[in-house]
Design a protein around this motif. Structure first.
Motif, PDB file in Angstrom:
ATOM      1  N   GLY A  84      15.868  11.272  -2.454  1.00  0.00           N
ATOM      2  CA  GLY A  84      16.472  10.660  -1.269  1.00  0.00           C
ATOM      3  C   GLY A  84      15.561   9.532  -0.821  1.00  0.00           C
ATOM      4  O   GLY A  84      14.420   9.430  -1.289  1.00  0.00           O
ATOM      5  N   TYR A  85      16.094   8.679   0.053  1.00  0.00           N
ATOM      6  CA  TYR A  85      15.352   7.480   0.443  1.00  0.00           C
ATOM      7  C   TYR A  85      15.414   7.296   1.960  1.00  0.00           C
ATOM      8  O   TYR A  85      16.524   7.313   2.525  1.00  0.00           O
ATOM      9  CB  TYR A  85      15.935   6.252  -0.255  1.00  0.00           C
ATOM     10  CG  TYR A  85      15.760   6.303  -1.755  1.00  0.00           C
ATOM     11  CD1 TYR A  85      16.647   7.036  -2.554  1.00  0.00           C
ATOM     12  CD2 TYR A  85      14.691   5.663  -2.382  1.00  0.00           C
ATOM     13  CE1 TYR A  85      16.471   7.110  -3.940  1.00  0.00           C
ATOM     14  CE2 TYR A  85      14.518   5.726  -3.762  1.00  0.00           C
ATOM     15  CZ  TYR A  85      15.403   6.456  -4.529  1.00  0.00           C
ATOM     16  OH  TYR A  85      15.234   6.531  -5.900  1.00  0.00           O
ATOM     17  N   ALA A  86      14.256   7.145   2.590  1.00  0.00           N
ATOM     18  CA  ALA A  86      14.225   6.904   4.037  1.00  0.00           C
ATOM     19  C   ALA A  86      14.045   5.414   4.295  1.00  0.00           C
ATOM     20  O   ALA A  86      13.442   4.701   3.488  1.00  0.00           O
ATOM     21  CB  ALA A  86      13.073   7.675   4.671  1.00  0.00           C
ATOM     22  N   MET A 115      11.176   3.500   2.523  1.00  0.00           N
ATOM     23  CA  MET A 115      11.207   2.036   2.417  1.00  0.00           C
ATOM     24  C   MET A 115      10.512   1.423   3.622  1.00  0.00           C
ATOM     25  O   MET A 115      10.735   1.835   4.757  1.00  0.00           O
ATOM     26  CB  MET A 115      12.675   1.565   2.380  1.00  0.00           C
ATOM     27  CG  MET A 115      12.830   0.074   2.326  1.00  0.00           C
ATOM     28  SD  MET A 115      14.384  -0.441   3.101  1.00  0.00           S
ATOM     29  CE  MET A 115      15.437  -0.511   1.665  1.00  0.00           C
ATOM     30  N   GLN A 116       9.637   0.454   3.349  1.00  0.00           N
ATOM     31  CA  GLN A 116       9.016  -0.281   4.428  1.00  0.00           C
ATOM     32  C   GLN A 116       9.401  -1.759   4.284  1.00  0.00           C
ATOM     33  O   GLN A 116      10.343  -2.071   3.548  1.00  0.00           O
ATOM     34  CB  GLN A 116       7.485  -0.092   4.403  1.00  0.00           C
ATOM     35  CG  GLN A 116       7.029   1.325   4.707  1.00  0.00           C
ATOM     36  CD  GLN A 116       7.267   1.758   6.143  1.00  0.00           C
ATOM     37  OE1 GLN A 116       7.568   0.939   7.027  1.00  0.00           O
ATOM     38  NE2 GLN A 116       7.157   3.062   6.384  1.00  0.00           N
ATOM     39  N   SER A 135      10.485  -3.402  -1.566  1.00  0.00           N
ATOM     40  CA  SER A 135      10.138  -1.995  -1.340  1.00  0.00           C
ATOM     41  C   SER A 135      11.174  -1.083  -1.985  1.00  0.00           C
ATOM     42  O   SER A 135      10.832  -0.111  -2.676  1.00  0.00           O
ATOM     43  CB  SER A 135      10.058  -1.726   0.171  1.00  0.00           C
ATOM     44  OG  SER A 135       9.711  -0.381   0.410  1.00  0.00           O
ATOM     45  N   ALA A 136      12.463  -1.407  -1.806  1.00  0.00           N
ATOM     46  CA  ALA A 136      13.534  -0.581  -2.386  1.00  0.00           C
ATOM     47  C   ALA A 136      13.433  -0.568  -3.909  1.00  0.00           C
ATOM     48  O   ALA A 136      13.551   0.486  -4.544  1.00  0.00           O
ATOM     49  CB  ALA A 136      14.894  -1.119  -1.951  1.00  0.00           C
ATOM     50  N   GLU A 137      13.171  -1.727  -4.510  1.00  0.00           N
ATOM     51  CA  GLU A 137      13.060  -1.795  -5.980  1.00  0.00           C
ATOM     52  C   GLU A 137      11.890  -0.946  -6.463  1.00  0.00           C
ATOM     53  O   GLU A 137      11.987  -0.220  -7.459  1.00  0.00           O
ATOM     54  CB  GLU A 137      12.900  -3.251  -6.434  1.00  0.00           C
ATOM     55  CG  GLU A 137      14.147  -4.115  -6.209  1.00  0.00           C
ATOM     56  CD  GLU A 137      15.428  -3.468  -6.741  1.00  0.00           C
ATOM     57  OE1 GLU A 137      16.414  -3.383  -5.969  1.00  0.00           O
ATOM     58  OE2 GLU A 137      15.403  -2.987  -7.887  1.00  0.00           O
ATOM     59  N   LEU A 174       0.850  -1.199   0.000  1.00  0.00           N
ATOM     60  CA  LEU A 174       0.000   0.000   0.000  1.00  0.00           C
ATOM     61  C   LEU A 174       0.884   1.248   0.000  1.00  0.00           C
ATOM     62  O   LEU A 174       0.673   2.172  -0.798  1.00  0.00           O
ATOM     63  CB  LEU A 174      -0.914  -0.001   1.237  1.00  0.00           C
ATOM     64  CG  LEU A 174      -1.738   1.265   1.478  1.00  0.00           C
ATOM     65  CD1 LEU A 174      -2.739   1.500   0.339  1.00  0.00           C
ATOM     66  CD2 LEU A 174      -2.456   1.194   2.823  1.00  0.00           C
ATOM     67  N   SER A 175       1.916   1.238   0.852  1.00  0.00           N
ATOM     68  CA  SER A 175       2.813   2.403   0.909  1.00  0.00           C
ATOM     69  C   SER A 175       3.516   2.646  -0.423  1.00  0.00           C
ATOM     70  O   SER A 175       3.755   3.794  -0.803  1.00  0.00           O
ATOM     71  CB  SER A 175       3.861   2.212   2.027  1.00  0.00           C
ATOM     72  OG  SER A 175       3.262   2.343   3.298  1.00  0.00           O
TER      73      SER A 175
END
Ligand SMILES: CNc1nc2c(CC[C@H]3O[C@@H](OC)[C@@H]4OC(C)(C)O[C@@H]43)c3nc(N)[nH]c(=O)c3cc2[nH]1
Ligand SMILES: [Zn+2]
Length: 373
Positions: A212-214, A189-190, A201-203, A165-166
């Motif tokens: 940027g990526y959390a 990222m979850q 999630s990262a892909e 969902l995220s």
């Protein structure tokens, strides 16, 4: 001063990195600690005092500000920077996490979250589109995607459903954010503590593309060992040339461990919240200033600290003003804690730049006594 958002890596030491994030409102030295200014104030601190501790950026929050005083009012008054008298970068969280942890009568659907305000019970809705609109009205420099951070305990299946969902909300956040030069949108990222879900999630986030990526979904009660277990692999799934932000972390030793594992940005309410309760963080460990043993102690919290609390006040004084419930107590300890956190970040940045992070970390742990000092 640049009109673009950029990230320059200057040096690495193992998996740790040091560099600079450039924004139109100023540069952010990484690894960076971001003081939390939830309701347009870092509690008990003037903005110029926050800057004096060494902070390059601070945090605001969609959830709190949409309820009070509302994003529309802040926009009418010139935006959050002008409103709170902080002209350097601001990162705002998207509100999803706070809705799940603070609001009542929440209804989660594909569309978003409907909820009642914890302030006055009024009805509200947050969605990727509404969260992007609020963060645009606030004028924040770094915008977070609207996500769902699953509460623990959660089964792997629940974590997978929530993560997917995220990821759909991340696409909608990207589409709603549009093209805003000088402003950044970060994906989150979850995937809990499951490597396959973290990788999926990262892909998904990389396919959408972010500035940027959390790493989200951590520091929610899983404990340091489980968190480090995820950080042993998850940052590696993210692009090397973009900032990596670990949300909601943490205690000084959490921060050191996260930086060793490739994290560039962190935020936590701990130094300010614990400062208001009399908890001081020092290079030699924690001091609970309300403990009676400090009432006659003429020494400062930390002889080696140059903050206003340590330069001009004794433990005996700090003990007294806490016991008496005086406002200056929270001011002085918040200032000390934020100063210590920024000093720790500067030490980490220097150590990485000079290729001596392992020695710095060994010294960091060696200096910390067990328990109260
Ligand atoms: C404490 N542990 C923790 N905090 C997390 C956050 C919120 C971080 C925000 O909550 C406050 O820290 C409690 C901070 O003050 C404001 C300004 C409210 O913003 C910061 C998260 N936020 C989002 N969007 N997604 C996540 O997966 C996530 C995970 C977290 N884990
Ligand atoms: Zn100090």
């Amino acid at each position: 001063m640049t009109q673009r958002f950029g990230f320059q890596l200057h040096a690495t030491d193992g998996r740790a990195r040091t560099g600079v994030i450039s924004t139109p409102r100023g540069e952010i030295r990484t690894p960076a600690f971001m003081p939390v200014g939830t309701a347009a104030t870092v509690k008990a601190m003037l903005p110029e005092s926050v800057r004096a501790t060494g902070a390059d950026i601070l945090l605001g929050n969609t959830y709190h500000l949409m309820l009070r005083p509302t994003a529309e009012r802040i926009a009418r008054l010139g935006g959050l920077h002008k409103f709170m008298n902080w002209d350097r970068p601001i990162l705002t969280d998207s509100g999803g996490f706070q809705v799940m942890s603070l609001a009542s009568l929440r209804k989660l659907t594909e569309e978003g979250v409907r909820f009642s305000s914890h302030v006055d019970g009024s009805k509200h809705m947050l969605s990727p589109e509404r969260s992007m609109e609020i963060q645009r009205l606030l004028g924040s420099d770094i915008v977070m995607c609207f996500d769902e951070c699953p509460a623990l305990p959660a089964t792997e299946d629940e974590v997978a459903k929530s993560m997917r969902l995220s990821m759909r909300w991340a696409q909608r956040s990207r589409d709603a954010f549009g093209d805003r030069p000088g402003h950044a949108l970060f994906g989150i990222m979850q995937g809990g503590v499951t490597p396959e879900l973290r990788e999926e999630s990262a892909e998904a986030l990389k396919a959408i593309g972010f500035d940027g990526y959390a790493v989200g979904g951590l520091a929610v009660g899983e404990g340091q060992e489980a968190m480090f277990g995820v950080l042993d692999y998850a940052p590696g799934y993210l692009p090397e040339d973009k900032p990596r932000y670990l949300m909601g972390v943490g205690k000084p030793d959490d921060i050191v461990g996260a930086v060793e594992r490739g994290i560039d940005m962190m935020d936590c309410v701990l130094p300010s919240r614990s400062g208001r309760t009399g908890q001081a963080w020092t290079r030699r460990g924690q001091v609970n200033i309300k403990n009676a043993r400090h009432q006659d102690d003429p020494r400062p919290l930390d002889e080696n600290c140059t903050c206003p609390a340590c330069r001009s006040y004794s433990r005996a004084y700090l003990h007294h003003v806490f016991r008496a419930g005086e406002m200056i107590s929270g001011m002085l300890l918040t200032w000390h804690n934020l100063h210590y956190y920024q000093e720790l970040m500067q030490g980490l940045r220097d150590a990485i730049a000079e290729g001596r992070l392992a020695a710095f970390v060994a010294d960091f742990h060696a200096q910390r006594g067990a328990g109260d000092i």
